[in-house]
Write an enzyme that holds these catalytic residues in place. Sequence first.
Site, PDB file in Angstrom:
ATOM      1  N   LYS A 210      -5.723   3.306  -2.523  1.00 19.22           N
ATOM      2  CA  LYS A 210      -5.185   2.590  -1.140  1.00 19.22           C
ATOM      3  C   LYS A 210      -6.073   2.617   0.114  1.00 19.22           C
ATOM      4  CE  LYS A 210      -1.297   2.011  -3.420  1.00 19.22           C
ATOM      5  NZ  LYS A 210      -1.020   0.710  -3.693  1.00 19.22           N
TER       6      LYS A 210
ATOM      7  N   TYR B 223      -5.610   8.167  -6.179  1.00 17.14           N
ATOM      8  CA  TYR B 223      -4.804   7.103  -5.549  1.00 17.14           C
ATOM      9  C   TYR B 223      -5.036   6.882  -4.239  1.00 17.14           C
ATOM     10  CZ  TYR B 223      -0.276   5.433  -4.028  1.00 17.14           C
ATOM     11  OH  TYR B 223       0.749   4.886  -3.589  1.00 17.14           O
TER      12      TYR B 223
ATOM     13  N   SER C  23       0.895  -1.271  -0.107  1.00 20.99           N
ATOM     14  CA  SER C  23      -0.129   0.044  -0.015  1.00 20.99           C
ATOM     15  C   SER C  23       0.904   1.350  -0.001  1.00 20.99           C
ATOM     16  CB  SER C  23      -1.107  -0.044   1.288  1.00 20.99           C
ATOM     17  OG  SER C  23      -1.735   1.262   1.485  1.00 20.99           O
TER      18      SER C  23
END
Length: 276
Positions: A152, A148, A134
């Site tokens: 994650k 993004y 991650s």
Amino acid sequence: MSKTWLITGTSTGLGRLLTERLLERGDRVVATLRQPGVLDELLQRHGDRLHALTLDVTDTQAIRTVMQEAFERMGRIDVVVSNAGYGLFGAGEEVSDAQIERQIATNLTGSIQLIRAALPHLREQGGGRIVQVSSEGGQIAYPNFSLYHATKWGIEGFVESVAKEVAPFGIDCLIIEPGPTGTNFAAGLDHAHPLACYEDTPAGEVRRAVASGDFAIKGDAAKTVDAIIVAADAETPPFRLALGSTAYTSIRQALSERLRLLEEQKTVALAADLDG
């Protein structure tokens, strides 16, 4: 005792370095990558301890096919490393629909489907370990990385739940959370078309910092990979592993602030229960 690993996203960056380190110590690796030929030099050097398979993690059927082939070829895989991914760079309003779909398909759906494809094989062999790469961005957020971060934060929630589901089968999970690290991550960013209205906002500030090289990158890629290997080898690894001073500091600050805000809401939160 040597181990067998499956690692996605091994063309460059942490995935490539992890593959090299493991082969050097005598382990076996199934390395997946989108472009065949990139690992030819490693294949010549390490022979049948390395198997390179072409895989685009946005193709769910291909993930299942590759996973089946990998387990059949290697007999057993001890550690599955979900590493493939990239960053989409732009404010939430700036990114296109196509960019959003590709980011989620790669970083989130691709990681989910990879883990789902591995689980039946890990159960059948009596256990194993899943390592999800991650980011500090799975617990904090920078402006201009909104999509993004969505992937994650999302994959961390998925893995945290799955870890509880599969523990009875001898399968455990490890989430790796590096801070900004000296890899080619920045070079691989997918950039949105910038809107002038964000020039003098935090999103614009981060854009200029990345463009100028002022965005601080303190993490050492080799040390990061060495720490991943140590954690993955541990009998009882930490569930989350922050790597780098930036990751440690930023995650600690974020969690402390979240806890402070939660405590301030205690009276309101408890008052929302059913009476009695």
